[in-house]
Scaffold this motif. Structure first.
Motif, short mmCIF file in Angstrom:
data_model
loop_
_atom_site.label_atom_id
_atom_site.label_comp_id
_atom_site.label_asym_id
_atom_site.label_seq_id
_atom_site.Cartn_x
_atom_site.Cartn_y
_atom_site.Cartn_z
N GLU A 1 54.99 -33.06 75.63
CA GLU A 1 54.18 -34.34 76.72
C GLU A 1 54.93 -35.75 76.81
N GLN B 1 55.78 -31.49 83.96
CA GLN B 1 54.52 -32.39 83.85
C GLN B 1 54.15 -33.35 84.95
N VAL C 1 51.15 -29.97 79.44
CA VAL C 1 51.77 -30.42 78.57
C VAL C 1 52.99 -28.96 78.50
N GLN D 1 51.01 -30.60 85.66
CA GLN D 1 49.77 -31.93 85.46
C GLN D 1 49.33 -31.11 83.39
#
Length: 191
Positions: free
Chosen positions: A159, A106, A112, A110
């Protein structure tokens, strides 16, 4: 499947339209030995509370729960099913390693994380962690149940909303109030 007009033969006479629970909201008696006993918030069913607590630790997901609802129609049957399916000791799972890899991915993209990418990352660790996408999904679903709102596990992606240590702290906080006999079942790395 249409449930329109379906009636519950376990419903009390005062609530003939009740379809899914054998107790009416007015607190009237239920059919004897029904799966869900009468009483405020099923206070008389410690076995169901035990199942809710231990299902994430034992990876008792929807396929196994389906068996409970198909095969058990009385309180005694459901209690026996729950005792049998929660009796095995939990295996230590690589929760920390999984969370570390999710967090690392992540931070780079940035977005999932897909279970396939997570599986490749875990396989590349030393020592290697070999899990299928389905097993990773089950483990992430279990963590999501133990730490609601900290981890979101979907069918193909996962996530987390904070650092892995914070997620593990949330899991430990949620499970520290388990009854004494069940606290040993929480096999999570200590921080």
């Amino acid at each position: 499947l249409s449930t329109a007009g379906a009636t519950n033969h376990l419903a009390p006479p005062c609530c003939p339209g009740l379809r899914y629970a054998p107790a009416c909201t007015a607190g009237h008696e239920t059919a004897p030995n029904s799966l869900i006993d009468a009483g405020p918030l099923n206070g008389g069913r410690p076995d169901l509370a035990k199942l809710v607590r231990l299902a994430p630790l034992r990876q008792i997901g929807p396929p196994r729960l389906r068996d409970l609802f198909i095969s058990c129609s009385t309180s005694e049957e459901s209690r026996e099913w729950i005792d049998t399916n929660t009796a095995t000791k939990a295996e230590k799972q690589p929760y920390k390693e999984i969370l570390d890899e999710i967090w690392a991915e992540q931070q780079v993209d940035q977005v999932v994380v897909e279970y396939t990418a997570l599986r490749v990352k875990l396989r590349g660790r030393e020592p290697s962690i070999l899990k299928t996408n389905e097993e990773l999904n089950e483990l992430c679903q279990a963590m999501a149940a133990m730490a609601p709102g900290r981890i979101v596990a979907r069918k193909d992606t996962v996530e987390i909303d904070r650092q892995p240590e914070k997620v593990l702290e949330a899991i430990q906080a949620a499970t520290k109030d388990y009854p004494a006999g069940e606290q040993d079942d929480v096999v999570i790395d200590k921080l």
